[in-house]
Design a protein around this motif. Sequence first.
Motif, short mmCIF file in Angstrom:
data_model
loop_
_atom_site.label_atom_id
_atom_site.label_comp_id
_atom_site.label_asym_id
_atom_site.label_seq_id
_atom_site.Cartn_x
_atom_site.Cartn_y
_atom_site.Cartn_z
N ALA A 61 0.82 -1.21 0.00
CA ALA A 61 0.00 0.00 0.00
C ALA A 61 0.86 1.26 0.00
O ALA A 61 0.52 2.27 -0.64
CB ALA A 61 -0.94 0.01 1.20
N GLU A 62 1.98 1.21 0.70
CA GLU A 62 2.89 2.37 0.74
C GLU A 62 3.52 2.60 -0.63
O GLU A 62 3.66 3.74 -1.08
CB GLU A 62 3.98 2.13 1.78
CG GLU A 62 4.97 3.27 1.90
CD GLU A 62 6.06 3.00 2.93
OE1 GLU A 62 7.21 3.44 2.70
OE2 GLU A 62 5.75 2.35 3.94
N LEU A 63 3.89 1.52 -1.29
CA LEU A 63 4.49 1.64 -2.62
C LEU A 63 3.50 2.26 -3.61
O LEU A 63 3.85 3.15 -4.39
CB LEU A 63 4.93 0.26 -3.11
CG LEU A 63 5.97 0.23 -4.23
CD1 LEU A 63 7.30 0.78 -3.73
CD2 LEU A 63 6.13 -1.19 -4.74
N ILE A 64 2.25 1.81 -3.56
CA ILE A 64 1.22 2.35 -4.45
C ILE A 64 0.98 3.83 -4.15
O ILE A 64 0.85 4.65 -5.07
CB ILE A 64 -0.09 1.56 -4.29
CG1 ILE A 64 0.08 0.13 -4.82
CG2 ILE A 64 -1.23 2.26 -5.03
CD1 ILE A 64 0.44 0.03 -6.27
N ALA A 65 0.92 4.18 -2.88
CA ALA A 65 0.69 5.58 -2.51
C ALA A 65 1.80 6.48 -3.03
O ALA A 65 1.55 7.58 -3.53
CB ALA A 65 0.57 5.70 -0.99
N ARG A 66 3.05 6.01 -2.93
CA ARG A 66 4.18 6.79 -3.44
C ARG A 66 4.08 6.94 -4.95
O ARG A 66 4.32 8.02 -5.50
CB ARG A 66 5.49 6.10 -3.08
CG ARG A 66 5.87 6.19 -1.61
CD ARG A 66 7.15 5.41 -1.34
NE ARG A 66 8.27 5.98 -2.08
CZ ARG A 66 9.13 6.85 -1.57
NH1 ARG A 66 8.99 7.27 -0.32
NH2 ARG A 66 10.13 7.32 -2.28
N GLY A 67 3.70 5.85 -5.63
CA GLY A 67 3.56 5.91 -7.08
C GLY A 67 2.46 6.86 -7.52
O GLY A 67 2.63 7.62 -8.49
N GLN A 68 1.35 6.85 -6.83
CA GLN A 68 0.26 7.77 -7.15
C GLN A 68 0.69 9.22 -6.96
O GLN A 68 0.39 10.09 -7.79
CB GLN A 68 -0.95 7.47 -6.27
CG GLN A 68 -1.62 6.14 -6.57
CD GLN A 68 -2.79 5.87 -5.64
OE1 GLN A 68 -2.95 6.52 -4.60
NE2 GLN A 68 -3.60 4.90 -5.98
N GLU A 69 1.41 9.48 -5.88
CA GLU A 69 1.89 10.84 -5.62
C GLU A 69 2.82 11.32 -6.72
O GLU A 69 2.75 12.47 -7.16
CB GLU A 69 2.61 10.86 -4.27
CG GLU A 69 3.13 12.21 -3.84
CD GLU A 69 3.84 12.16 -2.51
OE1 GLU A 69 4.71 13.02 -2.28
OE2 GLU A 69 3.54 11.26 -1.70
N GLU A 70 3.69 10.41 -7.20
CA GLU A 70 4.62 10.78 -8.25
C GLU A 70 3.89 11.09 -9.56
O GLU A 70 4.22 12.06 -10.26
CB GLU A 70 5.63 9.65 -8.45
CG GLU A 70 6.62 9.54 -7.30
CD GLU A 70 7.42 8.26 -7.32
OE1 GLU A 70 8.30 8.12 -6.46
OE2 GLU A 70 7.16 7.39 -8.18
N VAL A 71 2.88 10.27 -9.91
CA VAL A 71 2.10 10.52 -11.12
C VAL A 71 1.40 11.88 -11.03
O VAL A 71 1.42 12.68 -11.98
CB VAL A 71 1.08 9.39 -11.35
CG1 VAL A 71 0.08 9.77 -12.44
CG2 VAL A 71 1.79 8.10 -11.73
N ARG A 72 0.80 12.16 -9.90
CA ARG A 72 0.08 13.43 -9.72
C ARG A 72 1.03 14.62 -9.76
O ARG A 72 0.66 15.71 -10.21
CB ARG A 72 -0.68 13.41 -8.39
CG ARG A 72 -1.87 12.45 -8.36
CD ARG A 72 -2.65 12.61 -7.07
NE ARG A 72 -3.83 11.76 -7.03
CZ ARG A 72 -4.00 10.72 -6.22
NH1 ARG A 72 -3.03 10.40 -5.35
NH2 ARG A 72 -5.09 10.00 -6.25
#
Length: 315
Positions: A61-72
């Motif tokens: 879940a932490e990895l996905i959250a970091r990835g979403q933040e980077e895309v945004r």
Amino acid sequence: MTELQDSYDVIVIGGGAAGLNGALMLARSRRSVAVIDAGRPRNAPAEAVHGLFAREGTPPAELIARGQEEVRSYGGEVIAGEVAAVAGSVDDFEVRLADGRTSRARRILVTAGVVDVLPAVPGLAEQWGRGVVHCPYCHGWEVRDRAIGVLATGPMTAHQALLFHQLSDDVVVFSHDAALGEEEREKLAAVGIRVVAGQVAAVEQAAGLITGVRLADGTLVPREAIAVATRMVARAGFLAGLGLTPVEHPSGMGVHIPAEAMTGRTDVPGVWAAGNVTDMAAQVGPAAAAGGQAGAMINADMVMADAARAVAGRN
């Protein structure tokens, strides 16, 4: 909640490692991109992601959250929702969500992953991602030196058992309802892996831990962890309207969406695929790399199309 816009250059269906890295590449190329994610990641039951350079042990879940933040951070959008159908053709796809929302896109990147289908053995599902594992590279270290049982499910059983034997000297294969060939049995016997015949009735557990495997005849074989090769089914029913349907993977591991290995391009113009939806054996790192490569290929495809259109407009 981020609102779904009327149109994008690219819509990415699936927000795991492949989808987010593909979207990152596209957003950094100044493409308008939306990642539509249903919020059901395959690795959700796992405590951590392993074998990923510089992110070893990170909770999924932490990895996905970091990835979403980077895309945004590059202007990409991440939309919560489940895609129900995709229609249209290159440069004019329509994506319809289960709640009725729609959007259009010039290109589609499918990264929706797979569903792991476990054998119908009581106790397996309850321990999935903890005491029940499938990949020696993803979770093998966590069950090292334990008494491991390998539940035979198909052609990969002997291979799987030999890989787990690298991690533990106490490995037993339960033949269950899968046939093991003589050559496979010879290899297993040669390295000291015992094959237990008979149907498996249940995986026994106590206090949240696996204690053994119960056979149909009542015999209990003490085990501390179970390895099982699931049947993987691509999440791709929404592509039926494009004539793109999952087919059996050459390995026999399940059904996938075929795509070019180096580019992710599918048989439908304008549609790419990356990650487990096409490469069923890919771990998080390779899936992310494939998503990034597909994103770059999609951007290049649109650049060439725009240039051709500009030339045609001058003539």
